[in-house]
Design an enzyme around this catalytic site. Structure first.
Site, PDB file in Angstrom:
ATOM      1  N   GLU A 194       0.614  -1.202  -0.079  1.00  0.00           N
ATOM      2  CA  GLU A 194       0.137  -0.100  -0.016  1.00  0.00           C
ATOM      3  C   GLU A 194       0.935   1.279   0.117  1.00  0.00           C
ATOM      4  OE1 GLU A 194      -3.774  -0.220   2.452  1.00  0.00           O
ATOM      5  OE2 GLU A 194      -2.779  -2.060   2.832  1.00  0.00           O
TER       6      GLU A 194
ATOM      7  N   HIS B  34       8.298 -25.505   5.314  1.00  0.00           N
ATOM      8  CA  HIS B  34       7.577 -26.645   4.918  1.00  0.00           C
ATOM      9  C   HIS B  34       6.813 -26.134   3.754  1.00  0.00           C
ATOM     10  CE1 HIS B  34       7.829 -28.928   8.684  1.00  0.00           C
ATOM     11  NE2 HIS B  34       7.892 -27.547   9.282  1.00  0.00           N
TER      12      HIS B  34
ATOM     13  N   LYS C 291     -13.799  -0.386  -3.568  1.00  0.00           N
ATOM     14  CA  LYS C 291     -14.852  -0.021  -2.872  1.00  0.00           C
ATOM     15  C   LYS C 291     -16.062   0.633  -3.276  1.00  0.00           C
ATOM     16  CE  LYS C 291     -12.302   0.040   1.746  1.00  0.00           C
ATOM     17  NZ  LYS C 291     -11.768   0.828   2.708  1.00  0.00           N
TER      18      LYS C 291
HETATM   19  O1  PA5 Z   1      -4.954   0.388   4.701  1.00  0.00           O
HETATM   20  C1  PA5 Z   1      -6.107   0.663   4.121  1.00  0.00           C
HETATM   21  O2  PA5 Z   1      -6.154   1.883   3.441  1.00  0.00           O
HETATM   22  C2  PA5 Z   1      -6.989  -0.511   3.760  1.00  0.00           C
HETATM   23  O3  PA5 Z   1      -6.485  -1.788   4.110  1.00  0.00           O
HETATM   24  C3  PA5 Z   1      -8.189  -0.282   4.695  1.00  0.00           C
HETATM   25  O4  PA5 Z   1      -7.814  -0.462   6.197  1.00  0.00           O
HETATM   26  C4  PA5 Z   1      -9.297  -1.236   4.438  1.00  0.00           C
HETATM   27  O5  PA5 Z   1      -9.855  -1.039   3.185  1.00  0.00           O
HETATM   28  C5  PA5 Z   1     -10.400  -1.496   5.450  1.00  0.00           C
HETATM   29  O6  PA5 Z   1     -10.817  -0.129   5.694  1.00  0.00           O
HETATM   30  P1  PA5 Z   1     -11.206   0.517   7.032  1.00  0.00           P
HETATM   31  O7  PA5 Z   1     -10.014   0.285   7.791  1.00  0.00           O
HETATM   32  O8  PA5 Z   1     -11.788   1.797   6.765  1.00  0.00           O
HETATM   33  O9  PA5 Z   1     -12.379  -0.389   7.589  1.00  0.00           O
END
Ligand code: PA5
Length: 348
Positions: free
Chosen positions: A236, A252, A346
């Site tokens: 990310e 493993h 999303k």
């Molecule tokens: O880090 C991120 O932006 C994502 O992995 C979010 O955490 C994920 O999409 C879930 O969203 P939220 O944390 O708002 O529930």
């Protein structure tokens, strides 16, 4: 100045939303989170299991809690990352529902199922639909501060969960570890912050090593969630493919990846999270694993954990990975805060 990571103006241009600033102030965020969470009046009943429901960055706090308390918790701690909850969830379940934005559909669905099953629910969110629904159902809310990327609010998420777990009677004996962990992070941050030049900055050096490689991150069982956090942060913040596994499980399966075509492996870099508290047997088997990968992978790197307590050792390795992922984003010229593909998916 011979490296882009020492050019603070360039960092500011690629990271205008300040992911590196948020990472740098993580220890203070942890302290703030403890103060706010302590003020929450949490009334609980007896429970037989703890389930933490959340997705992506909002699942990591639960995974870390699980790994931290793995050997001391009197009840099982399960992290659920799905629309539905495990079948055993019932009135005997303490259910922590975590969504930073409050709008994640899988987490909202788990929340609704928890209500139907009569679980004791506690919500952790900065607002959105989860806050609205929790308020309507008179469910206790740990309010997370707004303005963060979900994954960057890890200190707020984890420490709120830890404070709630302490209140629930499963983290009180390990509480001393929390203070130690924050002190360790404060000391480490001076070495890794953007102002510290690359020649003496281990996180910048690691990011430079990983630039152009596909990282695969390995740690022992206590670092399973931490290795996974590296993986997801590299995805990310760093906009990099990555993978992770834990030891001894990796002995493993993952080890056989070393038998792949050498050309394919040339751009793969293994990162080992080394914890000197591991026993001699596991340490020496891990060395043998590393030697096999060294002969075949493009690179093999090591990151040493710091501190005595389990939590400090976990979070020290996590903290290096958070910095590395953001520096890697900068090296790729990609804003660490922006996650366009997640947002697009999303929106449907
Ligand atoms: O880090 C991120 O932006 C994502 O992995 C979010 O955490 C994920 O999409 C879930 O969203 P939220 O944390 O708002 O529930």
């Amino acid at each position: 100045m011979d490296t882009p990571l020492d050019d603070l103006e360039q960092i500011g241009r690629v990271d205008p939303r300040g992911m590196l600033d948020v990472i740098t102030t993580l220890p203070e965020s942890a302290e703030d989170a403890i103060d706010s969470a302590d003020k929450v009046d949490l009334k609980l009943r007896r429970f037989k299991n703890l389930v933490v429901a959340g997705m992506g960055g909002s699942a990591v706090g639960g995974l870390l809690l699980r790994d931290w308390l793995q050997q001391t918790s009197s009840v099982p701690i399960i992290v659920s990352r799905d629309y539905s909850l495990p079948g055993f969830v019932s009135r005997d379940t303490l259910l922590f529902v975590v969504s930073y934005s409050g709008g994640t559909e899988e987490t909202l669905s788990a929340f609704e199922e928890g209500k139907i099953k009569g679980a004791k629910i506690v919500a952790f969110t900065s607002g959105g639909e989860l806050e609205k629904r929790a308020k309507a159902a008179h469910i206790t809310i740990y309010k997370l501060p707004q303005g963060f990327q979900p994954r960057a609010a890890i200190a707020h998420q984890l420490l709120s969960l830890i404070v709630a777990a302490k209140k629930a009677g499963i983290a009180q004996d390990s509480w001393w570890e929390v203070r130690e962990a924050i002190d360790v992070l404060k000391a480490m941050r001076e070495e890794m912050r953007p102002e510290t030049p690359q020649w003496s900055n281990p996180a910048k050096k690691l990011a430079v090593e990983l630039h152009g490689y596909i990282p695969l991150v390995y740690g022992s069982r206590i670092h399973e969630a931490v290795a996974y956090r590296w993986n997801t942060q590299l995805n990310e913040n760093g906009k990099s493919p990555a993978g992770s596994s834990f030891i001894p499980e990796a002995f493993h399966n993952a080890i056989v990846a070393g038998e792949a075509d050498k050309e394919l492996l040339a751009s793969v870099c293994a990162v080992f999270l080394i914890d000197s508290a591991e026993g001699e047997h596991l340490a020496s088997k891990t060395r043998r694993f590393m030697d096999i990968l060294k002969a075949r992978f493009g690179k093999v790197l090591e990151v040493q954990t710091c501190g005595e307590g389990r939590l400090a050792r976990m979070l020290s390795a996590l903290y290096v990975g958070d910095f590395v992922s953001a520096y890697l984003g900068v090296l790729y010229g990609r804003d660490p805060s922006i996650v366009e593909s997640i947002d697009r998916l999303k929106q449907g």
